[in-house]
Scaffold this motif. Structure first.
Motif, PDB file in Angstrom:
ATOM      1  N   CYS A 173       0.816  -1.219   0.000  1.00  0.00           N
ATOM      2  CA  CYS A 173       0.000   0.000   0.000  1.00  0.00           C
ATOM      3  C   CYS A 173       0.853   1.274   0.000  1.00  0.00           C
ATOM      4  O   CYS A 173       0.326   2.386  -0.055  1.00  0.00           O
ATOM      5  N   VAL A 174       2.187   1.142   0.035  1.00  0.00           N
ATOM      6  CA  VAL A 174       3.059   2.328   0.023  1.00  0.00           C
ATOM      7  C   VAL A 174       3.099   2.923  -1.379  1.00  0.00           C
ATOM      8  O   VAL A 174       3.457   2.257  -2.341  1.00  0.00           O
ATOM      9  N   THR A 175       2.699   4.205  -1.485  1.00  0.00           N
ATOM     10  CA  THR A 175       2.685   4.824  -2.809  1.00  0.00           C
ATOM     11  C   THR A 175       3.875   5.748  -3.025  1.00  0.00           C
ATOM     12  O   THR A 175       4.170   6.140  -4.139  1.00  0.00           O
ATOM     13  N   ASP A 176       4.563   6.133  -1.940  1.00  0.00           N
ATOM     14  CA  ASP A 176       5.708   7.030  -2.085  1.00  0.00           C
ATOM     15  C   ASP A 176       6.614   6.868  -0.867  1.00  0.00           C
ATOM     16  O   ASP A 176       6.121   6.757   0.259  1.00  0.00           O
ATOM     17  N   VAL A 177       7.915   6.808  -1.093  1.00  0.00           N
ATOM     18  CA  VAL A 177       8.865   6.763   0.018  1.00  0.00           C
ATOM     19  C   VAL A 177       9.504   8.136   0.147  1.00  0.00           C
ATOM     20  O   VAL A 177      10.212   8.585  -0.745  1.00  0.00           O
ATOM     21  N   LEU A 178       9.210   8.829   1.236  1.00  0.00           N
ATOM     22  CA  LEU A 178       9.716  10.204   1.413  1.00  0.00           C
ATOM     23  C   LEU A 178      11.131  10.205   1.973  1.00  0.00           C
ATOM     24  O   LEU A 178      11.933  11.073   1.657  1.00  0.00           O
ATOM     25  N   ALA A 179      11.426   9.256   2.845  1.00  0.00           N
ATOM     26  CA  ALA A 179      12.758   9.182   3.436  1.00  0.00           C
ATOM     27  C   ALA A 179      13.014   7.744   3.858  1.00  0.00           C
ATOM     28  O   ALA A 179      12.100   7.026   4.261  1.00  0.00           O
ATOM     29  N   ARG A 180      14.278   7.352   3.751  1.00  0.00           N
ATOM     30  CA  ARG A 180      14.610   5.975   4.110  1.00  0.00           C
ATOM     31  C   ARG A 180      16.028   5.958   4.654  1.00  0.00           C
ATOM     32  O   ARG A 180      16.993   6.013   3.913  1.00  0.00           O
ATOM     33  N   GLY A 181      16.138   5.922   5.972  1.00  0.00           N
ATOM     34  CA  GLY A 181      17.461   5.913   6.592  1.00  0.00           C
ATOM     35  C   GLY A 181      17.731   4.588   7.260  1.00  0.00           C
ATOM     36  O   GLY A 181      17.048   3.600   6.997  1.00  0.00           O
ATOM     37  N   ASP A 182      18.754   4.564   8.135  1.00  0.00           N
ATOM     38  CA  ASP A 182      19.148   3.316   8.793  1.00  0.00           C
ATOM     39  C   ASP A 182      18.169   2.906   9.885  1.00  0.00           C
ATOM     40  O   ASP A 182      18.017   1.730  10.181  1.00  0.00           O
ATOM     41  N   THR A 183      17.522   3.892  10.520  1.00  0.00           N
ATOM     42  CA  THR A 183      16.660   3.571  11.650  1.00  0.00           C
ATOM     43  C   THR A 183      15.289   4.225  11.515  1.00  0.00           C
ATOM     44  O   THR A 183      14.467   4.132  12.410  1.00  0.00           O
ATOM     45  N   LYS A 184      15.069   4.924  10.424  1.00  0.00           N
ATOM     46  CA  LYS A 184      13.902   5.786  10.334  1.00  0.00           C
ATOM     47  C   LYS A 184      13.443   5.873   8.890  1.00  0.00           C
ATOM     48  O   LYS A 184      14.279   5.960   7.980  1.00  0.00           O
ATOM     49  N   SER A 185      12.143   5.867   8.673  1.00  0.00           N
ATOM     50  CA  SER A 185      11.645   6.001   7.314  1.00  0.00           C
ATOM     51  C   SER A 185      10.270   6.649   7.318  1.00  0.00           C
ATOM     52  O   SER A 185       9.503   6.499   8.264  1.00  0.00           O
ATOM     53  N   SER A 186       9.972   7.405   6.275  1.00  0.00           N
ATOM     54  CA  SER A 186       8.652   8.012   6.111  1.00  0.00           C
ATOM     55  C   SER A 186       8.096   7.622   4.758  1.00  0.00           C
ATOM     56  O   SER A 186       8.804   7.705   3.754  1.00  0.00           O
ATOM     57  N   VAL A 187       6.843   7.207   4.728  1.00  0.00           N
ATOM     58  CA  VAL A 187       6.210   6.842   3.463  1.00  0.00           C
ATOM     59  C   VAL A 187       4.804   7.447   3.404  1.00  0.00           C
ATOM     60  O   VAL A 187       4.286   7.929   4.404  1.00  0.00           O
ATOM     61  N   ILE A 188       4.227   7.407   2.202  1.00  0.00           N
ATOM     62  CA  ILE A 188       2.824   7.764   2.043  1.00  0.00           C
ATOM     63  C   ILE A 188       2.052   6.478   1.747  1.00  0.00           C
ATOM     64  O   ILE A 188       2.445   5.710   0.873  1.00  0.00           O
ATOM     65  N   MET A 189       1.002   6.249   2.499  1.00  0.00           N
ATOM     66  CA  MET A 189       0.059   5.174   2.150  1.00  0.00           C
ATOM     67  C   MET A 189      -1.355   5.650   2.453  1.00  0.00           C
ATOM     68  O   MET A 189      -1.568   6.396   3.404  1.00  0.00           O
TER      69      MET A 189
END
Length: 570
Positions: A219-235
């Motif tokens: 259901c993830v439509t966009d990955v805004l940030a993707r780090g080693d311990t942290k991530s933000s996505v749009i769903m």
DNA sequence: GCCGTTTTCGGCCCGACTGTTTTCAGTCG
């Protein structure tokens, strides 16, 4: 006359402009803090000013007090007007775009003369930004993305919707082998009525594994940030932030990511005064970690009792904890019945029997059957005669009910002319009368307040349902003088409802706190039109806890006998 | 601009991620 919100907005705008101009960040924070204080104030700021108590408020000193008085007296603030005139107004809108802050916006204005979002979009499309230092191709791309996102106007979603998404994400990630603990945090855990983004916190020794799985969800439509311990996505058109920490930091991280930001700033400030440092990994004295695995331990380390998530808004909970005066908040398990239920006599989907069975399975001792009165045409509620018949049916059902009690009621409409939709004779025969407004929401404040007051003054009316009529994200609350409503409710011993439906949550947390501090009793009711909606009670409890309500403040925590005594039922 | 059980001056929460840089500023939560 300018109100609290108006004053707060002006101080926030001052902070925004000062930030654009690169002024002292501590001064900027001072304005924001004052704005927050005023926005969260239960009293009218003009009353506080009139009493000469402005400087007693946190974050308000000599300078800001003077500015408040200037605003109250003339509706305007010279300092604010001058600041507004010093920059193009479009810049204030530009900083709302994700990824753009005051520094970048001001640079765009200085170097390229960009004054609004339209010009920014054109410049980014023409690849004119990449010449500026600090700006590259990727920045242009992100700005265009940010603009289209801003224009789509991703709004806050109601608590109930966000909760369903969050629970499904948690269920999905739970099965990853390295995950030892997982929960949602943020405003969702604080049970705010609307949610801007979902925060998920995980403890794991293999963060990469978790992040991979998370960003790869279908259901993830966009990955805004993707780090080693942290991530933000749009769903589902909603931003979801995931943070992974090691188990020995889970408590500190949970505390940190539950917020609110304002609460955390206060807590860290307190820690500094005690020679401690708090971050999302733990509490430290020098290099020595003294807490971190449990949330409770974080609060204990700074000498405070455990503060429930719903209270963490910097609305006095830190002071209450310091004074060892934290309330014992109401819990879902304290609820003994539901005082606002619909059946197939009006627009409910189920029979009385079905609703009763559902109530029993929740461990309740009683429910109130309160179908609509005929004036709410769309609900096709029972006529006077049919209501009489319903009362008989209920009476019979109560005969063999092994201690469970069904109360006969109505959700009687308060009509625009202030009269009730049933006569006093039949109202007086009912066990409990719930009254509410369902039409002509656009009345002016005085008329609407009088309309509700006349229902409160009717001795047959026990409960005012959804007192401000709002539907979250759909319909604004109607204009009503809550102070007069609360005053009259107190005097007549009328109960105000906290409607637990996630699309209502009405009264809201602040009004609920106000009402209960004034001695008015609250009913937390689901207004269920079907069995599954009885589970909405948890959202009502969340709001009640945000209002600092205790078990004693809520009538439907009473056992059957004392509830009957309270409502004077035979 | 606010504030004080170290202080009326000198502090003001803290760390991750990105994109731009060659060590870091800006943004975000």
């Amino acid at each position: 006359m300018i109100n609290n919100e108006g004053v707060a907005n002006i101080f926030n705008e001052i902070a925004d402009i000062l930030e654009l101009k690169g002024e002292n960040r501590f001064q900027i924070n001072a304005f924001r803090k004052a704005a927050r204080t005023i926005d969260g104030l239960l009293e009218d700021i003009s009353v506080v000013a009139g009493d000469g108590r402005l400087k007693e408020l946190p974050g308000i000193g000599e300078g800001i007090a003077k500015k408040i008085i200037e605003l109250l007296e003339g509706g305007k603030l010279k300092h604010h007007e001058e600041l507004k005139n010093s920059i193009p107004s479009g810049l204030l809108e530009m900083i709302k775009i994700q990824g753009l802050g005051p520094k970048k916006v001001y640079k765009l204005h200085e170097a390229l003369g960009i004054e609004d979002i339209e010009a920014l979009k054109a410049a980014a499309e023409d690849k004119k930004l990449r010449g500026l230092s600090g700006f590259g191709a990727k920045t242009e791309e992100n700005i265009l993305k940010g603009i289209s996102q801003y224009r789509r106007n991703i709004e806050r979603v109601p608590l109930g919707i966000a909760m369903l998404y969050a629970e499904s994400i948690v269920a999905n990630l739970k099965d990853i082998e390295s995950v030892s603990e997982i929960t949602y945090a943020g405003s969702l855990r604080r049970m705010r009525e609307t949610i801007g983004d979902i925060d998920i916190l995980v403890s794991s020794l293999d963060p990469g594994d978790v992040i991979d799985f998370f960003t790869g969800l279908k259901c993830v439509t966009d990955v805004l940030a993707r780090g080693d311990t942290k991530s933000s996505v749009i769903m589902n058109d909603l931003q979801v932030d995931l943070r992974v920490v090691k188990p020995d930091s889970f408590g500190a991280a949970l505390q940190y990511f539950t917020g609110s930001k304002e609460h955390n700033v206060r807590l860290r400030d307190l820690a500094i005064r005690k020679g401690l440092k708090i971050n999302e990994y733990g509490v430290y004295r020098g290099d020595k970690k003294i807490a971190g695995d449990s949330e409770d331990g974080i609060y204990r380390s700074v000498g405070l009792g455990y503060i429930s998530p719903e209270m963490r808004e910097d609305r006095g909970e830190i002071e209450a904890a310091i004074n060892e005066d934290l309330p014992k908040l109401i819990e879902l398990g304290d609820i003994r019945g539901d005082l606002h239920i619909h059946t197939d006599y009006s627009d409910g989907k189920r029979s009385i029997k079905e609703m009763v069975r559902a109530a029993k399975s929740r461990g309740y001792e009683y429910i109130v059957i309160s179908d609509h009165s005929p004036a709410v045409a769309i609900a096709s509620g029972p006529s006077r005669e049919d209501l009489k018949k319903q009362m008989k049916v209920i009476k019979n059902l109560n005969k063999d009910s092994d201690g469970f009690r069904i109360f006969a009621s109505t959700e009687v409409d308060i009509k625009p002319d202030s009269s009730l939709d049933f006569d006093d004779e039949i109202l007086s025969e009912l066990d409990i009368v719930v009254a509410a407004v369902h039409s002509k929401f656009s009345m002016d404040e005085d008329d609407m307040t009088d309309r509700i007051l006349s229902a409160i003054e009717n001795p047959n009316v026990d409960i005012i349902a959804h007192p401000t009529g709002r539907l979250l994200g759909k319909r604004d609350p109607y204009k009503v003088d809550m102070k007069r409503i609360i005053g009259a409710a107190k005097r007549t011993n009328t109960v105000l409802e906290l409607n637990a439906s996630p699309r209502r949550l009405d009264l809201n947390d602040m009004h609920c706190k106000q009402a209960s501090e004034s001695g008015v009793k609250i009913a937390i009711s689901t207004d269920s039109h079907d069995i599954y909606q009885m589970a909405f009670m948890k959202y009502g409890i969340g709001t009640a806890r945000r209002a600092w309500l205790k078990k004693e403040d809520v009538v439907n925590t009473k056992p059957l006998k004392s509830l009957m005594k309270f409502f004077e039922i035979e």
